[in-house]
Motif scaffolding. Structure first.
Motif, PDB file in Angstrom:
ATOM      1  N   THR A  19       0.837  -1.200   0.000  1.00 34.16           N
ATOM      2  CA  THR A  19       0.000   0.000   0.000  1.00 34.16           C
ATOM      3  C   THR A  19       0.873   1.251   0.000  1.00 34.16           C
ATOM      4  O   THR A  19       0.638   2.177  -0.782  1.00 34.16           O
ATOM      5  CB  THR A  19      -0.947   0.008   1.217  1.00 34.16           C
ATOM      6  OG1 THR A  19      -1.776  -1.149   1.156  1.00 34.16           O
ATOM      7  CG2 THR A  19      -1.809   1.250   1.248  1.00 34.16           C
ATOM      8  N   GLU A  46      -5.039  12.363  -9.898  1.00 30.26           N
ATOM      9  CA  GLU A  46      -5.855  12.863  -8.781  1.00 30.26           C
ATOM     10  C   GLU A  46      -7.027  11.914  -8.519  1.00 30.26           C
ATOM     11  O   GLU A  46      -7.342  11.601  -7.377  1.00 30.26           O
ATOM     12  CB  GLU A  46      -6.372  14.267  -9.087  1.00 30.26           C
ATOM     13  CG  GLU A  46      -7.111  14.866  -7.918  1.00 30.26           C
ATOM     14  CD  GLU A  46      -8.359  15.629  -8.303  1.00 30.26           C
ATOM     15  OE1 GLU A  46      -8.934  16.239  -7.406  1.00 30.26           O
ATOM     16  OE2 GLU A  46      -8.774  15.576  -9.463  1.00 30.26           O
ATOM     17  N   ALA A  47      -7.662  11.433  -9.582  1.00 31.49           N
ATOM     18  CA  ALA A  47      -8.772  10.484  -9.418  1.00 31.49           C
ATOM     19  C   ALA A  47      -8.288   9.199  -8.751  1.00 31.49           C
ATOM     20  O   ALA A  47      -8.959   8.652  -7.876  1.00 31.49           O
ATOM     21  CB  ALA A  47      -9.416  10.184 -10.772  1.00 31.49           C
ATOM     22  N   GLU A  48      -7.109   8.721  -9.157  1.00 36.01           N
ATOM     23  CA  GLU A  48      -6.528   7.527  -8.520  1.00 36.01           C
ATOM     24  C   GLU A  48      -6.274   7.796  -7.039  1.00 36.01           C
ATOM     25  O   GLU A  48      -6.522   6.940  -6.199  1.00 36.01           O
ATOM     26  CB  GLU A  48      -5.208   7.154  -9.195  1.00 36.01           C
ATOM     27  CG  GLU A  48      -5.345   6.527 -10.559  1.00 36.01           C
ATOM     28  CD  GLU A  48      -3.987   6.222 -11.176  1.00 36.01           C
ATOM     29  OE1 GLU A  48      -3.068   5.781 -10.441  1.00 36.01           O
ATOM     30  OE2 GLU A  48      -3.853   6.428 -12.388  1.00 36.01           O
ATOM     31  N   VAL A  50      -7.801   9.878  -5.056  1.00 32.40           N
ATOM     32  CA  VAL A  50      -9.069   9.908  -4.326  1.00 32.40           C
ATOM     33  C   VAL A  50      -9.562   8.479  -4.104  1.00 32.40           C
ATOM     34  O   VAL A  50     -10.014   8.128  -3.009  1.00 32.40           O
ATOM     35  CB  VAL A  50     -10.113  10.761  -5.087  1.00 32.40           C
ATOM     36  CG1 VAL A  50     -11.495  10.590  -4.494  1.00 32.40           C
ATOM     37  CG2 VAL A  50      -9.693  12.224  -5.071  1.00 32.40           C
ATOM     38  N   ARG A  51      -9.466   7.648  -5.138  1.00 31.68           N
ATOM     39  CA  ARG A  51      -9.890   6.247  -5.021  1.00 31.68           C
ATOM     40  C   ARG A  51      -9.090   5.506  -3.954  1.00 31.68           C
ATOM     41  O   ARG A  51      -9.611   4.675  -3.230  1.00 31.68           O
ATOM     42  CB  ARG A  51      -9.711   5.551  -6.381  1.00 31.68           C
ATOM     43  CG  ARG A  51     -10.924   4.917  -6.921  1.00 31.68           C
ATOM     44  CD  ARG A  51     -10.738   4.123  -8.203  1.00 31.68           C
ATOM     45  NE  ARG A  51      -9.496   4.218  -8.921  1.00 31.68           N
ATOM     46  CZ  ARG A  51      -9.254   5.055  -9.934  1.00 31.68           C
ATOM     47  NH1 ARG A  51     -10.166   5.906 -10.329  1.00 31.68           N
ATOM     48  NH2 ARG A  51      -8.096   5.046 -10.544  1.00 31.68           N
ATOM     49  N   GLU A  52      -7.801   5.823  -3.884  1.00 32.86           N
ATOM     50  CA  GLU A  52      -6.907   5.155  -2.917  1.00 32.86           C
ATOM     51  C   GLU A  52      -7.000   5.775  -1.522  1.00 32.86           C
ATOM     52  O   GLU A  52      -6.298   5.354  -0.626  1.00 32.86           O
ATOM     53  CB  GLU A  52      -5.457   5.244  -3.399  1.00 32.86           C
ATOM     54  CG  GLU A  52      -5.145   4.453  -4.637  1.00 32.86           C
ATOM     55  CD  GLU A  52      -5.071   2.970  -4.375  1.00 32.86           C
ATOM     56  OE1 GLU A  52      -4.780   2.550  -3.243  1.00 32.86           O
ATOM     57  OE2 GLU A  52      -5.315   2.218  -5.331  1.00 32.86           O
ATOM     58  N   GLN A  53      -7.822   6.815  -1.380  1.00 36.57           N
ATOM     59  CA  GLN A  53      -7.924   7.563  -0.123  1.00 36.57           C
ATOM     60  C   GLN A  53      -6.557   8.094   0.281  1.00 36.57           C
ATOM     61  O   GLN A  53      -6.157   8.069   1.437  1.00 36.57           O
ATOM     62  CB  GLN A  53      -8.556   6.705   0.965  1.00 36.57           C
ATOM     63  CG  GLN A  53      -9.964   6.302   0.621  1.00 36.57           C
ATOM     64  CD  GLN A  53     -10.585   5.383   1.641  1.00 36.57           C
ATOM     65  OE1 GLN A  53      -9.922   4.867   2.527  1.00 36.57           O
ATOM     66  NE2 GLN A  53     -11.876   5.177   1.517  1.00 36.57           N
TER      67      GLN A  53
END
Length: 124
Positions: A19, A46-48, A50-53
């Motif tokens: 992680t 940026e979308a990745e 957000v998905r990964e928190q």
């Protein structure tokens, strides 16, 4: 029983390391995209994130760069249009945004200040 605990702990540590490695790679990707001012690459990273928190300072910087580049595109379009009303409107928007976000002008490769000077020169 002790063997199972050690195995479970090892799996948890391995997962945590993967992680961290994934998040580090994502941070490097964001930094490179920001440096290159590649809007779509920044948006994808940026979308990745957000998905990964993903919660590192680079994410906030990415959001600021996205906003600045988006405004640059609008300002450039107004300049190329040569329509005075459009340039006046975008100049007003740009002045407000730059006042609200003084760090934008300091971003490496930011063109907003130059565009504003170009609009001012065109409208003289």
């Amino acid at each position: 029983d002790k063997f199972k605990l050690n195995l479970r702990a090892k799996k948890e540590v391995d997962h945590a390391l993967r992680t961290v490695e994934r998040i580090d790679a994502l941070e490097r990707k964001l930094k490179l995209s920001i440096k290159e001012r590649a809007l779509m690459d920044i948006k994808i990273a940026e979308a990745e994130a957000v998905r990964e928190q993903f919660d590192r300072p680079i994410l906030a910087e990415a959001k600021e760069v996205i906003s600045a580049i988006t405004l640059e595109i609008k300002v450039d379009g107004a300049i190329k249009s040569r329509v005075i009303e459009e340039m006046e409107q975008i100049q007003e928007v740009c002045e407000k945004e730059m006042a609200s976000h003084p760090d934008w002008a300091k971003q490496a490769g930011c063109k907003l200040s130059g565009f504003m000077a170009q609009i001012a020169a065109t409208m003289l």
